[in-house]
Design a protein around this motif. Structure first.
Motif, PDB file in Angstrom:
ATOM      1  N   ALA A  52      27.735 -20.474  14.895  1.00 13.68           N
ATOM      2  CA  ALA A  52      27.990 -20.033  13.520  1.00 13.68           C
ATOM      3  C   ALA A  52      26.972 -20.637  12.547  1.00 13.68           C
ATOM      4  N   LEU A  53      26.710 -21.936  12.693  1.00 14.24           N
ATOM      5  CA  LEU A  53      25.756 -22.594  11.789  1.00 14.24           C
ATOM      6  C   LEU A  53      24.330 -22.089  12.029  1.00 14.24           C
ATOM      7  N   ALA A  54      23.979 -21.859  13.283  1.00 14.17           N
ATOM      8  CA  ALA A  54      22.649 -21.340  13.581  1.00 14.17           C
ATOM      9  C   ALA A  54      22.475 -19.927  13.018  1.00 14.17           C
ATOM     10  N   THR A  55      23.546 -19.125  13.058  1.00 16.23           N
ATOM     11  CA  THR A  55      23.482 -17.782  12.469  1.00 16.23           C
ATOM     12  C   THR A  55      23.267 -17.866  10.963  1.00 16.23           C
ATOM     13  N   LEU A  56      23.947 -18.810  10.306  1.00 14.42           N
ATOM     14  CA  LEU A  56      23.736 -19.012   8.869  1.00 14.42           C
ATOM     15  C   LEU A  56      22.295 -19.430   8.600  1.00 14.42           C
ATOM     16  N   ALA A  57      21.732 -20.278   9.473  1.00 11.74           N
ATOM     17  CA  ALA A  57      20.329 -20.679   9.312  1.00 11.74           C
ATOM     18  C   ALA A  57      19.408 -19.469   9.408  1.00 11.74           C
ATOM     19  N   VAL A  58      19.713 -18.550  10.325  1.00 14.84           N
ATOM     20  CA  VAL A  58      18.901 -17.332  10.470  1.00 14.84           C
ATOM     21  C   VAL A  58      18.979 -16.483   9.201  1.00 14.84           C
ATOM     22  N   VAL A  59      20.169 -16.386   8.602  1.00 11.00           N
ATOM     23  CA  VAL A  59      20.328 -15.629   7.356  1.00 11.00           C
ATOM     24  C   VAL A  59      19.463 -16.233   6.252  1.00 11.00           C
ATOM     25  N   LEU A  60      19.459 -17.563   6.149  1.00 13.98           N
ATOM     26  CA  LEU A  60      18.639 -18.233   5.137  1.00 13.98           C
ATOM     27  C   LEU A  60      17.151 -17.992   5.389  1.00 13.98           C
ATOM     28  N   LEU A  61      16.750 -18.002   6.655  1.00 12.70           N
ATOM     29  CA  LEU A  61      15.352 -17.743   6.988  1.00 12.70           C
ATOM     30  C   LEU A  61      14.977 -16.296   6.667  1.00 12.70           C
ATOM     31  N   GLN A  62      15.884 -15.352   6.945  1.00 12.28           N
ATOM     32  CA  GLN A  62      15.623 -13.955   6.583  1.00 12.28           C
ATOM     33  C   GLN A  62      15.495 -13.807   5.075  1.00 12.28           C
ATOM     34  N   HIS A  63      16.350 -14.517   4.331  1.00 15.05           N
ATOM     35  CA  HIS A  63      16.267 -14.460   2.864  1.00 15.05           C
ATOM     36  C   HIS A  63      14.904 -14.938   2.394  1.00 15.05           C
ATOM     37  N   ALA A  64      14.405 -16.009   3.008  1.00 16.57           N
ATOM     38  CA  ALA A  64      13.085 -16.520   2.646  1.00 16.57           C
ATOM     39  C   ALA A  64      12.003 -15.484   2.935  1.00 16.57           C
ATOM     40  N   ILE A  65      12.085 -14.851   4.104  1.00 15.76           N
ATOM     41  CA  ILE A  65      11.076 -13.861   4.483  1.00 15.76           C
ATOM     42  C   ILE A  65      11.137 -12.649   3.559  1.00 15.76           C
ATOM     43  N   ASN A  66      12.348 -12.259   3.131  1.00  8.11           N
ATOM     44  CA  ASN A  66      12.471 -11.155   2.169  1.00  8.11           C
ATOM     45  C   ASN A  66      11.743 -11.488   0.867  1.00  8.11           C
ATOM     46  N   LEU A  67      11.890 -12.712   0.409  1.00  7.72           N
ATOM     47  CA  LEU A  67      11.217 -13.131  -0.825  1.00  7.72           C
ATOM     48  C   LEU A  67       9.698 -13.150  -0.643  1.00  7.72           C
ATOM     49  N   PHE A  68       9.243 -13.709   0.479  1.00  3.18           N
ATOM     50  CA  PHE A  68       7.803 -13.723   0.750  1.00  3.18           C
ATOM     51  C   PHE A  68       7.256 -12.297   0.838  1.00  3.18           C
ATOM     52  N   ASN A  69       8.049 -11.396   1.427  1.00  8.30           N
ATOM     53  CA  ASN A  69       7.623 -10.012   1.566  1.00  8.30           C
ATOM     54  C   ASN A  69       7.451  -9.346   0.199  1.00  8.30           C
ATOM     55  N   ASP A  70       8.435  -9.544  -0.692  1.00  9.48           N
ATOM     56  CA  ASP A  70       8.345  -8.944  -2.026  1.00  9.48           C
ATOM     57  C   ASP A  70       7.153  -9.516  -2.800  1.00  9.48           C
ATOM     58  N   ALA A  71       6.919 -10.824  -2.655  1.00 10.14           N
ATOM     59  CA  ALA A  71       5.785 -11.438  -3.355  1.00 10.14           C
ATOM     60  C   ALA A  71       4.462 -10.906  -2.813  1.00 10.14           C
ATOM     61  N   ALA A  72       4.362 -10.752  -1.487  1.00  9.06           N
ATOM     62  CA  ALA A  72       3.130 -10.240  -0.883  1.00  9.06           C
ATOM     63  C   ALA A  72       2.895  -8.795  -1.286  1.00  9.06           C
ATOM     64  N   ASP A  73       3.961  -7.978  -1.272  1.00 10.79           N
ATOM     65  CA  ASP A  73       3.812  -6.581  -1.670  1.00 10.79           C
ATOM     66  C   ASP A  73       3.396  -6.466  -3.128  1.00 10.79           C
ATOM     67  N   TRP A  74       3.956  -7.312  -3.986  1.00 12.30           N
ATOM     68  CA  TRP A  74       3.598  -7.286  -5.406  1.00 12.30           C
ATOM     69  C   TRP A  74       2.122  -7.633  -5.590  1.00 12.30           C
ATOM     70  N   ARG A  75       1.677  -8.629  -4.833  1.00 12.57           N
ATOM     71  CA  ARG A  75       0.285  -9.078  -4.948  1.00 12.57           C
ATOM     72  C   ARG A  75      -0.692  -8.029  -4.416  1.00 12.57           C
ATOM     73  N   LEU A  76      -0.301  -7.333  -3.346  1.00 10.90           N
ATOM     74  CA  LEU A  76      -1.211  -6.399  -2.680  1.00 10.90           C
ATOM     75  C   LEU A  76      -1.033  -4.956  -3.137  1.00 10.90           C
ATOM     76  N   GLY A  77      -0.009  -4.701  -3.971  1.00  9.33           N
ATOM     77  CA  GLY A  77       0.137  -3.375  -4.555  1.00  9.33           C
ATOM     78  C   GLY A  77       1.015  -2.409  -3.802  1.00  9.33           C
ATOM     79  N   ALA A  78       1.791  -2.894  -2.813  1.00 10.62           N
ATOM     80  CA  ALA A  78       2.721  -2.022  -2.095  1.00 10.62           C
ATOM     81  C   ALA A  78       4.104  -2.120  -2.743  1.00 10.62           C
TER      82      ALA A  78
END
Length: 327
Positions: free
Chosen positions: A86-112
């Motif tokens: 259960a705790l490891a699954t929560l850790a995965v959710v937090l990591l996905q949240h981080a990747i979602n944020l990085f993705n939005d920042a990268a898309d904003w920077r690159l114009g997608a």
């Protein structure tokens, strides 16, 4: 109209209207106006509303479902370390949240995704550096929680598997040429969610390497890739302008939708087949039959992340309910 003709019509609508991801398709002529109206609405919304729009809880099911898939595929002995799982699954959710944020920042920077109304960069008042900081904090929280689980269960050897997957997840959106902008984007997604997420959660739960583990890794790799492909057609134009070599940019909307259907079918076939073999009897037959029904539905109607996730959730939840002990 034949089934193939209907599928082509749905594909054409989805390729021109971003709202088709979570809503029924609308006329392509109406889509740009609807996007502008939605963007203006988001700009005028309160901070709490903007956070809710960007958070979009259903997208985190792609990280939660592998955690539920572990007890679904576990043999009669069950999961050895349920709290660790259960705790490891929560850790995965937090990591996905981080990747979602990085993705939005990268898309904003690159114009997608320039018209993405629920971008985290918009939540942070069009400041990508704040979105990156938010992502870094979520990455840190998820990483520390994951390390705490490994420490408590003395499973440090799992870092040999988890660490490379975490690096791949970071590189997916980092650097001048993120992996998501190359031919490797879909492969990295499948690798991270199959062997990376499901495989590591299976081992964290204290289960042995066996055929059920392999079936789960194949299933959740296919599910993650299907979700990624199913949301690409509406973004073909902006992705191409930004130099993003997504599958849809390379092969077109119709083929992308077709492959997403196949991958969704592989997810259901892998889980349904594994359960049928490991649980002979009524439970296995019911789940395999339900998987076949869901595959049929995917081929008869439009394909999008919402439809794929609803089918996956329905199958996993039904499987867990059927395995509850009867008193």
């Amino acid at each position: 109209m034949s089934t193939r003709s209907r599928q082509r019509a749905w594909t054409a609508n989805e390729a021109h209207d971003q709202s088709a991801i979570w809503c029924p398709a609308v006329s392509p002529a109406v889509a740009p106006a609807r996007n502008r109206i939605r963007l203006n609405t988001v700009r005028a919304a309160s901070p709490a509303t903007r956070w809710q729009e960007a958070l979009n809880p259903p997208i985190y099911l792609v990280s939660i479902l592998p955690g539920l898939g572990v007890p679904l595929l576990a043999q009669a002995g069950g999961v050895t370390h349920p709290l660790g799982l259960a705790l490891a699954t929560l850790a995965v959710v937090l990591l996905q949240h981080a990747i979602n944020l990085f993705n939005d920042a990268a898309d904003w920077r690159l114009g997608a995704d320039v018209e993405k109304f629920d971008s985290w960069v918009r939540v942070h008042r069009q400041r990508p550096e704040v979105a990156l900081l938010h992502g870094a904090l979520s990455l840190l929280a998820g990483g520390l929680l994951g390390l705490a689980v490994l420490w408590s269960q003395d499973q440090w050897w799992l870092l040999w598997i988890a660490a490379p997957m975490l690096v791949l997840g970071y590189l997916y959106n980092a650097g001048p040429r993120p992996l998501s902008y190359t031919h490797l984007g879909e492969w990295v997604t499948g690798l991270c969610y199959g062997p990376g997420v499901f495989g590591c959660l299976w081992l964290v739960a204290g289960l042995p390497v066996n055929a059920s583990m392999v079936a789960g890794m194949v299933a959740f790799a296919a599910l993650a890739a299907a979700l990624l492909l199913s949301h690409q057609p509406p973004q073909i134009d902006t992705d191409r302008q930004a130099g993003k070599l997504s599958f849809a940019v390379r092969f077109g909307a119709e083929r992308t939708v077709s492959v997403a259907r196949w991958l969704s079918g592989i997810f259901l076939a892998a889980l349904g087949g594994a359960l049928l073999l490991s649980r002979p009897g009524a439970v296995g037959i019911v789940l395999a039959s339900f998987a076949a029904i869901l595959v049929y539905r995917q081929w008869r109607g439009p394909i999008n992340p919402r439809r794929i996730l609803l089918g996956a959730c329905a199958f996993v939840v039904l499987g867990l309910l059927l395995q509850l002990p009867v008193r």
